[in-house]
Design a protein around this motif. Structure first.
Motif, short mmCIF file in Angstrom:
data_model
loop_
_atom_site.label_atom_id
_atom_site.label_comp_id
_atom_site.label_asym_id
_atom_site.label_seq_id
_atom_site.Cartn_x
_atom_site.Cartn_y
_atom_site.Cartn_z
N ALA A 128 0.83 -1.21 0.00
CA ALA A 128 0.00 0.00 0.00
C ALA A 128 0.86 1.26 0.00
O ALA A 128 0.63 2.20 -0.78
CB ALA A 128 -0.95 -0.01 1.20
N SER A 129 1.84 1.29 0.88
CA SER A 129 2.68 2.49 1.00
C SER A 129 3.92 2.43 0.12
O SER A 129 4.54 3.46 -0.16
CB SER A 129 3.12 2.68 2.46
N GLY A 130 4.33 1.22 -0.29
CA GLY A 130 5.54 1.07 -1.08
C GLY A 130 6.80 1.24 -0.26
O GLY A 130 7.87 1.54 -0.82
N LEU A 131 6.69 1.04 1.07
CA LEU A 131 7.85 1.20 1.96
C LEU A 131 8.22 -0.14 2.59
O LEU A 131 7.36 -1.00 2.81
CB LEU A 131 7.55 2.21 3.06
N ALA A 132 9.52 -0.31 2.86
CA ALA A 132 10.01 -1.51 3.54
C ALA A 132 10.90 -1.09 4.69
O ALA A 132 11.78 -0.22 4.53
CB ALA A 132 10.79 -2.39 2.57
N ALA A 133 10.67 -1.66 5.87
CA ALA A 133 11.52 -1.37 7.03
C ALA A 133 12.87 -2.05 6.83
O ALA A 133 12.95 -3.20 6.41
CB ALA A 133 10.85 -1.86 8.30
N ALA A 134 13.95 -1.32 7.14
CA ALA A 134 15.30 -1.85 6.94
C ALA A 134 16.23 -1.25 7.98
O ALA A 134 15.94 -0.20 8.59
CB ALA A 134 15.79 -1.55 5.53
N GLN A 135 17.35 -1.94 8.18
CA GLN A 135 18.38 -1.46 9.11
C GLN A 135 19.65 -1.17 8.32
O GLN A 135 20.19 -2.05 7.65
CB GLN A 135 18.66 -2.49 10.19
N LEU A 136 20.13 0.08 8.40
CA LEU A 136 21.37 0.43 7.74
C LEU A 136 22.55 -0.26 8.42
O LEU A 136 22.45 -0.73 9.56
CB LEU A 136 21.57 1.95 7.76
N ASP A 137 23.66 -0.30 7.73
CA ASP A 137 24.83 -0.96 8.29
C ASP A 137 25.37 -0.27 9.54
O ASP A 137 26.09 -0.88 10.33
CB ASP A 137 25.94 -1.04 7.23
N GLN A 161 20.67 -2.32 -1.64
CA GLN A 161 21.47 -1.16 -1.97
C GLN A 161 20.51 0.01 -2.11
O GLN A 161 19.56 -0.04 -2.91
CB GLN A 161 22.23 -1.39 -3.28
N VAL A 162 20.74 1.08 -1.33
CA VAL A 162 19.80 2.20 -1.30
C VAL A 162 20.54 3.51 -1.51
O VAL A 162 21.74 3.62 -1.22
CB VAL A 162 19.02 2.25 0.04
N GLU A 167 15.75 14.67 -2.10
CA GLU A 167 14.60 15.05 -2.91
C GLU A 167 13.49 14.00 -2.91
O GLU A 167 12.37 14.26 -3.35
CB GLU A 167 15.03 15.30 -4.36
N ALA A 168 13.79 12.80 -2.40
CA ALA A 168 12.78 11.73 -2.41
C ALA A 168 11.90 11.74 -1.18
O ALA A 168 11.06 10.86 -1.01
CB ALA A 168 13.48 10.36 -2.53
N ALA A 169 12.04 12.75 -0.30
CA ALA A 169 11.26 12.78 0.95
C ALA A 169 9.76 12.78 0.67
O ALA A 169 8.97 12.27 1.49
CB ALA A 169 11.67 14.00 1.77
N GLY A 170 9.34 13.32 -0.43
CA GLY A 170 7.92 13.36 -0.75
C GLY A 170 7.31 11.99 -0.97
O GLY A 170 6.08 11.84 -0.95
N TYR A 171 8.12 10.94 -1.17
CA TYR A 171 7.61 9.59 -1.35
C TYR A 171 7.47 8.83 -0.03
O TYR A 171 7.13 7.66 -0.03
CB TYR A 171 8.53 8.81 -2.29
N GLY A 172 7.77 9.51 1.07
CA GLY A 172 7.65 8.89 2.38
C GLY A 172 8.96 8.61 3.06
O GLY A 172 9.00 8.31 4.26
N SER A 173 10.08 8.70 2.37
CA SER A 173 11.40 8.47 2.95
C SER A 173 12.44 8.98 1.97
O SER A 173 12.22 9.02 0.75
CB SER A 173 11.63 6.98 3.22
N THR A 174 13.59 9.37 2.52
CA THR A 174 14.69 9.80 1.65
C THR A 174 15.52 8.63 1.16
O THR A 174 16.42 8.81 0.33
CB THR A 174 15.60 10.79 2.40
N TYR A 175 15.25 7.43 1.68
CA TYR A 175 16.02 6.24 1.30
C TYR A 175 15.25 5.49 0.21
O TYR A 175 14.11 5.08 0.40
CB TYR A 175 16.26 5.35 2.51
#
Length: 442
Positions: A128-137, A161-162, A167-175
């Motif tokens: 629905a949101s197109g987001l996935a929870a992840a942990q950076l290194d 790889q992210v 500029e991508a903050a409008g999609y819900g995250s900068t990553y």
């Protein structure tokens, strides 16, 4: 007529002596211009019976031992032929070496303020949101924007790889998800490849891997920068292929007359491939603009894409040519070992039987390799209702057809050329006592 010339008896592990090896003299009987092989202690016992090649040249009982090696005169002639080729190659390397000032500007990979990071997915992506929870290194918990085509592919534990793009903050995250991180599986696969090669081929396999590493270093460090800096693509391709063949063949197969024979056959095949590539590219009016990468090069650099296509044809022919020329040279040497009384004409005829089988199987290999690489394109063509004649003459398809046909023709012509050279270079027929006695009464 007794021989008092360059007849030698030393051998290396490949069955023929290194070209620069010290000589040991032993006289022997008649041969021809190329009969420079010395006495044979390779475990053959001969009697005046048929040798298996249809002539009464003595029966050879094969025991363990190395194949015969070429004599000193033959090695000198080979080096006299190769020396100008090597000089031209090194001269071309110097003349075509890319100048730093002539290189085009590098294409930007990221925008200002962006960064490349790696993360591990904690769970599947939310459709629905197109987001996935992840942990950076670094341990930070973030949400990654996943494009629709990858939503079902991302799962817990996947390495991602992210890009960190403000500029991508409008999609819900900068990553933003870019691709999967593949360093580990690729590393394991490469390690498995090296291990298998070493276990099966041992030191010869290690030498092949070293030569392959040198080949890619030559392409990356010389060929690509030279073409990008505006050097003519075909001379760059020929110089690159010549350097790689000198290094790869001698490192992997040893500094022997047999290897030199294969090298000469390979160089002949590459020259023929280059001529055919030029004629086919001009005749088929190939522009080299079929691929997306080619169009990007056209917009960002001054590279002639037709010349680049020709360069690719020459470089693509190296591997297969190397395979068949080494096989043909080895076949002639091994045939000489089991039939020391056979004439050169008989050796050539027998080795060409092997070569014809190799031609058939290798042509299939080339064709199927291109089919596999172009499978998505073929599937798209199968879905269209355009006439077959139009489909087969589109730019993308014609490029694949020309690659296949040019590579195959160069391969086919290299086999008889290499076999003929090997039949001249390999030691000549051994004199057989029974046959000599008959000849002496004539």
């Amino acid at each position: 007529m007794a021989r008092t010339g360059d007849d030698f008896d030393g051998r290396d592990g490949d069955g023929d002596e290194p070209l620069e090896a010290p000589a040991r003299w032993r006289p022997r009987s008649a041969g021809d211009l190329w009969d420079d092989a010395g006495g044979d202690d390779s475990g053959f016992h001969r009697a005046g019976r048929d040798d298996g090649f249809g002539g009464a040249r003595g029966h050879a009982h094969l025991h363990e031992g190395p194949a015969p090696r070429a004599g000193a005169r033959t090695r000198r002639i080979l080096w006299m032929i190769l020396a100008p080729v090597l000089a031209l190659t090194l001269g071309g390397l110097v003349l075509l070496w890319p100048q730093a000032g002539s290189m085009p500007e590098r294409l930007p990979f990221l925008g200002e303020g962006a960064a490349v990071l790696q993360a591990t997915a904690i769970g599947p992506a939310d459709e629905a949101s197109g987001l996935a929870a992840a942990q950076l290194d670094d341990g930070s918990l973030v949400e990654v924007v996943v494009p629709p085509e990858a939503l079902e592919e991302v799962g817990a534990g996947d390495r991602l790889q992210v890009f960190d793009v403000p500029e991508a903050a409008g999609y819900g995250s900068t990553y933003v998800f870019v691709d999967f991180a593949r360093e580990l599986p690729l590393g394991l696969l490469a390690g498995g490849f090296v291990l298998v090669v070493l276990l099966v081929a041992r030191w010869r396999g290690l030498a092949a891997i070293v030569g392959l590493t040198g080949a890619f270093a030559t392409i990356w460090g010389f060929a690509l920068p030279a073409i990008l800096s505006g050097r003519p693509a075909l001379p760059v391709a020929l110089v690159t292929a010549s350097i790689i063949m000198f290094v790869v063949l001698y490192v992997a197969h040893g500094l022997t007359a047999r290897t030199t024979t294969a090298l000469l056959g390979t160089l002949i095949g590459l020259a023929l491939t280059a001529v055919l590539a030029v004629l086919a590219t001009d005749g088929a009016r190939i522009l080299g603009t079929a691929g997306e990468e080619s169009r990007l090069l056209l917009s960002q650099t001054g590279v002639d894409l037709s010349d680049l296509f020709i360069c690719g044809l020459v470089l693509a022919g190296m591997g297969v040519l190397n395979d068949v020329t080494i096989t043909q040279a080895s076949a002639v040497w091994e045939l000489r070992a089991v039939a020391p009384g056979a004439t050169r004409r008989e050796l050539f005829a027998r080795a060409m039987r092997i070569g014809r089988d190799h031609i058939a199987s290798t042509v299939y290999t080339i064709a199927f390799a291109y089919v596999g690489a172009a499978l998505p394109l073929l599937m798209v063509l199968s879905l269209t209702d355009a006439p077959l004649g139009i489909q087969l003459t589109t730019g993308e398809v014609v490029e694949e057809i020309v690659r296949t046909l040019v590579g195959s023709i160069g391969l086919v012509l290299a086999i008889p050329a290499t076999t003929a050279i090997a039949a001249l270079v390999v030691p000549g027929p051994e004199p057989v006592e029974g046959v000599d006695a008959v000849r002496s009464t004539r």
